[in-house]
Design a protein around this motif. Structure first.
Motif, short mmCIF file in Angstrom:
data_model
loop_
_atom_site.label_atom_id
_atom_site.label_comp_id
_atom_site.label_asym_id
_atom_site.label_seq_id
_atom_site.Cartn_x
_atom_site.Cartn_y
_atom_site.Cartn_z
N PRO B 105 -4.27 -49.47 -1.82
CA PRO B 105 -3.67 -48.67 -1.47
C PRO B 105 -3.76 -48.91 0.72
O PRO B 105 -3.59 -48.41 1.23
CB PRO B 105 -5.84 -48.17 -0.98
CG PRO B 105 -6.10 -48.75 -3.58
CD PRO B 105 -5.02 -50.92 -3.09
N ARG B 106 -5.47 -49.94 0.60
CA ARG B 106 -5.32 -50.45 1.91
C ARG B 106 -3.44 -51.29 2.84
O ARG B 106 -3.32 -50.34 3.79
CB ARG B 106 -6.16 -51.33 1.68
CG ARG B 106 -6.68 -51.54 4.24
CD ARG B 106 -7.90 -52.94 3.86
NE ARG B 106 -7.77 -52.46 5.63
CZ ARG B 106 -9.11 -53.06 6.48
NH1 ARG B 106 -9.61 -53.75 5.66
NH2 ARG B 106 -9.29 -53.39 7.39
N SER B 108 -1.17 -49.78 1.34
CA SER B 108 -0.01 -49.24 1.99
C SER B 108 -0.23 -48.18 2.93
O SER B 108 0.45 -48.39 3.55
CB SER B 108 -0.72 -48.68 0.14
OG SER B 108 -0.76 -47.65 0.82
N ALA B 109 -1.40 -47.86 3.46
CA ALA B 109 -1.68 -47.27 4.24
C ALA B 109 -1.48 -47.97 6.01
O ALA B 109 -0.79 -47.01 7.02
CB ALA B 109 -3.61 -47.17 4.23
#
Lengths: 263, 322, 658
Positions: B105-106, B108-109
């Protein structure tokens, strides 16, 4: 130690029937009970314990509808020092990236040492708001944390891995941690406790207050876009055993004997 | 041709099963979307893993460096940022595990590439990628599309795809580890077993598993007594351990043990995926739950909609009568 | 010459005596003042106007409540008490005679002397009986500590020395008249002393007697003697009707721990242990003693108030009320109310324990896990079982049940209760009730999804705020739908609707509240439903605490049972007021003790011993606990548990007997 805890108000759907709204874009909420997200509750308790041990203050924050105030008051009653809400209107329908953007803006308003969040939320279960927030802040992070030890400017955390294993990670502060259930035993919050914080001011911040421009968050700015909700078929694969408990029990024993080789 | 990367999850010398489930998804996308699958192995001394993966996918990219010995977001993300920039895969998939949740997730951010986490399915929808996620305790499914970006991520819920079998021989290609930054801000200090205990649920042929439906610590002896009479080992789902009614060593699921019994009898377990993902093997799965819509019935072979205590009593009676 | 007595005969040093007496009286008055301050440091309870004189008089003067179940104890107490009172009055009379008007002469004096002699004998006999009872008969099961010996021996010693003084006086200077003091005469007759010797001995014994008596007076307010004042005051409270609860605002503003009455209760307690003897938790071997809890709370209050002969500075950091009773014991009370009715002085250990719980709940510390989860469930789901709101009417599936919100125009509300609504086994009870009501043409409506937890046990667990919140929601719903009468199968709901809701909303008092057994009694009167005989069955009836002791309903369920053809009622050893608690009240459904047998098992065994085929009860908690008890204690197959309503419904014409 200055700690920010991000919490969310979610419906409890463990034992409830969940039905779709006629427009198919959400669920019917009338018969559902709402409260603080279970993981967030552990996070708030952990923050308060850290404060009790090491001093400092705990701020709880949420982005959500007006009813979320109840959740924040409950956190104040647990022992959080301050609570803040972010005006939900511009965040309505925001995906975890949008929420994390708002929380990052909030986290920059004060010199926090630690930002805690639940490892995931019981409603949409993304499990990504915390680490994405860390990305926006540029702080180190750890997810699924099951213990925290403060070592000066560093903390040592345990992360829950699969198969009954934990890994120990040292993390420099400031950092973002997402908290796994079972890290502590959250205390009871009485109505009297909630009453005592009833007059405590909970400021509502506008997007501008947290450095979020118009149109930067919300449904149109989402990286993830919903194509619709549906109800999965129930019991699609299981062969249902019917009858009185005694008959069913006999069938179960037959299956156990047949397949398990147990006398 | 656009690529789909499978991030290989490994720990303490072996590849995690969930990787092969992602391999299955990558192969499906090859068929459905014409994506070219490749495995990405990151670590120290991971050549054998690359060899293994080569038997599954046409291409395996290896990043082997002593600094990558233990998984950490910082080191792995640095490698992946570099790799993704150079190779521009359309999709990167990883297991939705403690590994995937920490890493993807990180990343991707930071790369501004949308990520759908905890997907039960990923496929094509009108020429674009779409993911299916299971929300509200498995009671609702949600379909998600990605906002247009150069590439995407997805983490896949354990058990959503069957583990792949080896097929063919792929190429192995090394990718250089980028130069490390001046200082790291996290440090791996080791592992700790949490499920230490005398009971070994992983070896039991017959497991009697209890969940939230047990309601009360007082009812544990009742379940234990039935397990004893059945010749079963008592296991449980996460809430029972969180409440400290049973030890961690009895927990089945992603955060507990993975079990492969001949018969798995689940009483009062709703069927959260974290639990279901811990039940493997060809055994038979019987679920008793009073909620006919409990997700457990989607995983079980046999289902009984009934109060678990009635079934406990009925079973005890039958066993007593023998 | 007329008979009389010279008060300071043979005693020259009046000044010394008066100085000592002044000191003793001063200490006595100071002690009383300190007790008074200790009591009034608590918050006042709100009381109504009605007053029960009979209760007070019977218990204070005739010790009626001490005799009940313990005649030897009753005799012991009445001998000591009246001996003491008479001797005290005698002293007062002689003081008046000496200082104000001389009137103790002639026959009056003779009668006076005789009565006082008898009183002294009574006092000594009482003390002797107290020891006999403790160590030979062992009938009282009381707990005796050193302080108790000091009290008893001091009383005995004062009487004994009094008689010595009297006897030696009669020996040294036999009066011209025949003094009717048999004990004194006897001592005089067996004494071998000559007159000068007797005079000296008399003087010595006089001083011993005086110092002992003055010590007793000085020590009085600092010892368990204080019950002489505290118990009657508490009984006066008991005679007064209780009115409104403290509101949350008032509770928030409280500056002290425990109410004035609770503090008086602590001082009224003599540690007689009758509460612990009847306590179901103690009987099951759990670590709870209501007596000890009152004692601990009393010590807590005295410590916090710096009470003592030499006043102590109250601790800088005030102790927390949550610690006034041991950490485990505080959660074991089932609020069954047996201690309260058993206590001769109407002390209510369960109220004191509940007060400790309120502090624990408020601080959120030391709340047992399951209880915490229950309270959280009531807060979030409005029921203790984490049942979804949408499932509250699941019991009514397939039935045509009138719901107020759907337009039912009724004045009678059938309040189902959470456990009956969510427990799948117990859903049969409201279904059975609906069948009976339909057969009888008995009209009612239900609140359906508007119904929330009655919260009786939430209050019992000390979570007053949550109780007020949910009670308020129910009261609003009753008012919104114009409910004038409530019928419920749950005794906890019934008790709180009838006795507690009216203490927070004056309008609630006007609502008639019935347990379903009382409604059934009305319905079945005169054989109205034509119940059919489903065969001979021996049943025993378990009185739920909240229906019996706490609400006073004993006969309605028995009358209902008697009107079912083929049913024979056998009473258990402990029934009606003395019924043994199942262990489910006061939040105990959610708290497990570290030691002891399950109360439900104890009760199941007692029920099974009657030889009954069916244990009938009328409470969801009793049902659950006794049903579990039947299974775990190995009576399965021999006896089954049923709710009264089910038993009636089975016999409705056209229904199959189950």
């Amino acid at each position: 130690m200055e700690i920010l805890v991000c919490v969310k108000r979610v419906p409890d759907t463990a034992d409830a029937e969940v039905a779709l709204r006629p427009d198919g874009r959400g669920i019917r909420e009338e018969d559902l009970a709402f409260g603080i997200n279970e993981w967030d509750n552990y996070a708030v308790e952990e923050a308060i314990r850290l404060k009790e041990k090491h001093g400092g203050a705990v701020t709880v924050a949420t982005i959500g509808p007006a009813e979320s105030e109840d959740v924040l008051r409950r956190c104040l009653a647990m022992g959080a020092d301050d609570a803040v809400m972010i005006d939900e209107a511009s965040f309505r329908g925001a995906d975890p990236y949008g929420i994390a953007r708002g929380l990052a803006g909030l986290a920059r308003r004060k010199a926090y040492d630690l930002v805690l969040a639940g490892a995931l939320a019981g409603d949409d279960g993304y499990g990504m708001t915390g680490p994405v927030l860390a990305g926006y802040l540029g702080w180190p992070h750890a997810t699924l944390v099951t213990s925290i030890e403060v070592e000066g400017k560093k903390i040592a955390v345990a992360r829950e891995l699969e198969g009954g294993l934990e890994e120990i990670l040292a993390v420099e502060l400031p950092a973002v941690l997402t908290i796994q259930t079972g890290i502590n035993e959250p205390r009871y919050v009485s109505i009297m406790g909630i009453r005592k914080v009833r007059s405590k001011d909970i400021p509502v911040l506008a997007p501008a207050d947290i450095g979020v421009g118009a149109g930067e968050v919300g449904e149109n700015a989402n990286l993830l876009r919903s194509l619709g909700l549906s109800t999965p078929p129930a019991g699609a694969e299981a062969v249902m055993l019917k009858g009185a408990p005694a008959e069913v029990a006999q069938r179960i024993l037959d299956i156990v004997k047949e397949r398990g080789g147990v006398a | 041709m656009a690529k789909v990367f499978v991030l290989v999850e490994h720990r303490r010398g072996s590849i995690r099963e969930a990787t092969f489930e992602c391999v299955t998804l990558a192969r499906e996308l090859q068929t459905a979307a014409g994506l070219e699958p490749a495995a990405v192995v990151i670590g120290s001394g991971v050549a054998p893993f690359a060899e293994t993966l080569a038997a599954y996918l046409p291409e395996t990219i290896v990043v082997d460096d002593p600094s990558l010995e233990h998984f950490r977001f910082e080191t792995y993300a640095a490698v992946l940022r570099d790799l993704i920039e150079r190779e521009t895969p359309l999709l990167v998939i990883a297991p939705h595990s403690a590994f995937g949740m920490e890493l993807v997730p990180r990343l991707s951010a930071e790369l501004a590439r949308p990520c759908a986490t905890d997907c039960v399915a990923v496929g094509m929808d009108g020429g674009a990628l779409a993911a299916t996620r299971s929300v509200y305790n498995g009671k609702i499914d949600e379909r998600l599309a990605f906002a247009p970006a150069g590439g995407y991520f997805a983490t896949v819920r354990a058990g959503s795809y069957a583990p792949a079998d080896p097929a063919g021989t792929g190429a192995i290609r090394a990718h250089a580890c980028p130069a490390p930054p001046a200082a790291w801000r996290t440090e791996h200090r080791g592992y700790r077993e949490t499920a230490a205990g005398a009971v070994d649920i992983t070896q039991a042929p017959l497991l009697l598993a209890i969940g939230r439906g047990i309601k009360d610590a007082e009812n544990i002896p009742k379940a234990q007594a039935l397990a004893d009479r059945l010749g079963a080992v008592l296991a449980c789902s996460r809430p029972v351990v969180d409440k400290k009614w049973l030890g961690k060593e009895r927990q089945v699921g992603t955060s507990g043990r993975t079990v492969k019994p001949k018969v798995y009898l689940a009483l009062g377990i709703s069927g959260a995926f974290q639990h279901i993902a811990g039940i493997k093997g060809p055994g038979v799965f019987i679920a008793v739950n009073r909620d006919p819509k409990a997700p457990v019935f989607r995983a079980a072979d046999f289902g009984v909609v009934e109060d678990m205590f009635k079934i406990i009593d009925a079973l005890a009676e039958k066993l007593g009568a023998k | 010459m007329e008979p009389f007595r010279e008060v300071f005969w043979n005693i020259p040093d009046h000044a010394i005596f008066y100085s000592l007496a002044a000191v003793a009286t001063g200490v006595f008055l100071y002690g009383l003042y300190r007790r008074y301050r200790l009591w009034t440091a608590g918050w006042p309870e709100k009381r109504g106007r009605s007053f029960d004189w009979k209760l007070v008089a019977g218990r204070v003067f005739a010790n009626a409540s001490i005799f009940r179940g313990d005649p030897v104890g009753g005799v012991t107490h009445i001998l000591i008490m009246w001996g003491f009172i008479v001797l005290f009055l005698g002293t007062v009379m002689s003081t008046i005679d000496h200082w104000l008007v001389s009137y103790l002469t002639g026959d009056l004096y003779l009668a006076y002397a005789f009565v006082l002699d008898i009183a002294g004998v009574a006092l000594m006999a009482g003390v002797a009986l107290a020891y006999l009872r403790r160590y030979v008969l062992k009938s009282g099961k009381m707990v005796t500590v050193i302080r108790d010996h000091v009290v008893l021996i001091l009383i005995f010693f004062v009487s004994l020395t009094g008689f010595m003084v009297e006897g030696l006086r009669l020996r040294a200077a036999p009066p011209l008249w025949s003094e009717p003091s048999p004990v004194g005469q006897w001592i005089a007759s067996v004494s071998a002393l000559d007159v000068p010797g007797a005079l000296l001995a008399h003087r010595i014994w006089w001083w011993i007697h005086s110092i002992a008596s003055l010590s007793l007076i000085a020590w009085f307010p600092f010892s368990k003697f204080i019950h002489v004042f505290a118990a009657p005051v508490n009984l006066v409270y008991e005679g007064m009707e209780s009115s409104a609860f403290l509101t949350l605002e008032e509770r928030e503003a409280l500056g002290s721990d425990f109410s004035a009455r609770q503090r008086i209760m602590m001082d009224a307690c003599t540690q007689c242990n009758r509460c612990t003897v009847v306590c179901p938790s103690a009987a099951a071997g759990e670590p709870l003693s209501p007596r000890a809890a009152v004692d601990e709370a009393g010590s807590f209050v005295r410590r916090a108030g710096g009470f003592g002969l030499f006043p102590k500075r109250p601790p800088a950091e005030p102790p927390k009320r949550g610690t006034a009773v041991g950490p485990e014991a505080a959660w074991l009370c089932t609020t069954c109310g047996h201690c309260r009715i058993e206590c001769p002085s109407a002390i209510s250990p369960m109220d004191i324990i509940r007060e400790v719980r309120t502090a624990r709940v408020e601080s959120g510390e030391n709340v047992p896990d399951n209880l915490q989860e229950m309270l959280e469930s009531v807060y979030k789901f409005k029921n203790p079982w984490q049942g979804a709101k949408g499932k509250r009417m699941d019991w009514a599936a397939g039935l045509d049940i009138p719901v107020f919100a759907d337009g039912a125009k009724e004045t009678r509300c059938f309040y189902v209760g959470c456990t009956f609504a969510y427990d799948e086994r117990l859903q049969e009870v409201p279904r059975s009730a609906a069948a009976i009501f339909a057969a009888a043409g008995y009209r009612y409506g239900v609140l359906g999804k508007e119904e929330v937890c009655c919260s009786e046990f939430v209050r019992g667990a000390g979570e007053d705020g949550l109780f007020f919140e949910l009670a308020g929601q129910n009261i609003d719903a009753f008012e919104r739908h114009g409910v004038e009468e409530i019928v419920t199968p749950c005794p906890h709901g019934m008790h709180t609707f009838a006795n507690e809701y009216r203490r927070m909303a004056p309008g609630a008092a006007a609502r008639r509240v019935l347990h379903v057994s009382q409604a059934l009694e009305e319905i079945l009167r005169g054989g109205a439903l034509g119940l059919e005989d489903r065969g001979e069955r021996a049943v025993t009836y378990h009185d739920p605490c909240f229906l019996g002791r706490r609400s006073g309903v004993y006969d309605a369920p028995r009358n209902v049972l008697r009107s079912i053809p083929g049913v024979r009622l056998i009473e258990m050893k402990r029934s009606r007021e003395r019924s043994l608690c199942c262990g489910g009240g006061g939040g105990r459904m959610w708290v497990e003790a570290s030691a002891g047998e399950k109360m439900g098992e104890v009760r199941a065994r007692e029920a099974a011993e009657t030889g009954a085929d069916i244990i009938v009860t009328a409470c969801p908690f009793c049902f659950t606990n006794i049903d579990d008890g039947v299974k775990t204690a190995g009576h399965e197959g021999r006896v089954i548990v049923k709710d009264l309503v089910e038993l009636v419904a089975e016999c409705l014409p056209g229904r199959d007997g189950a």
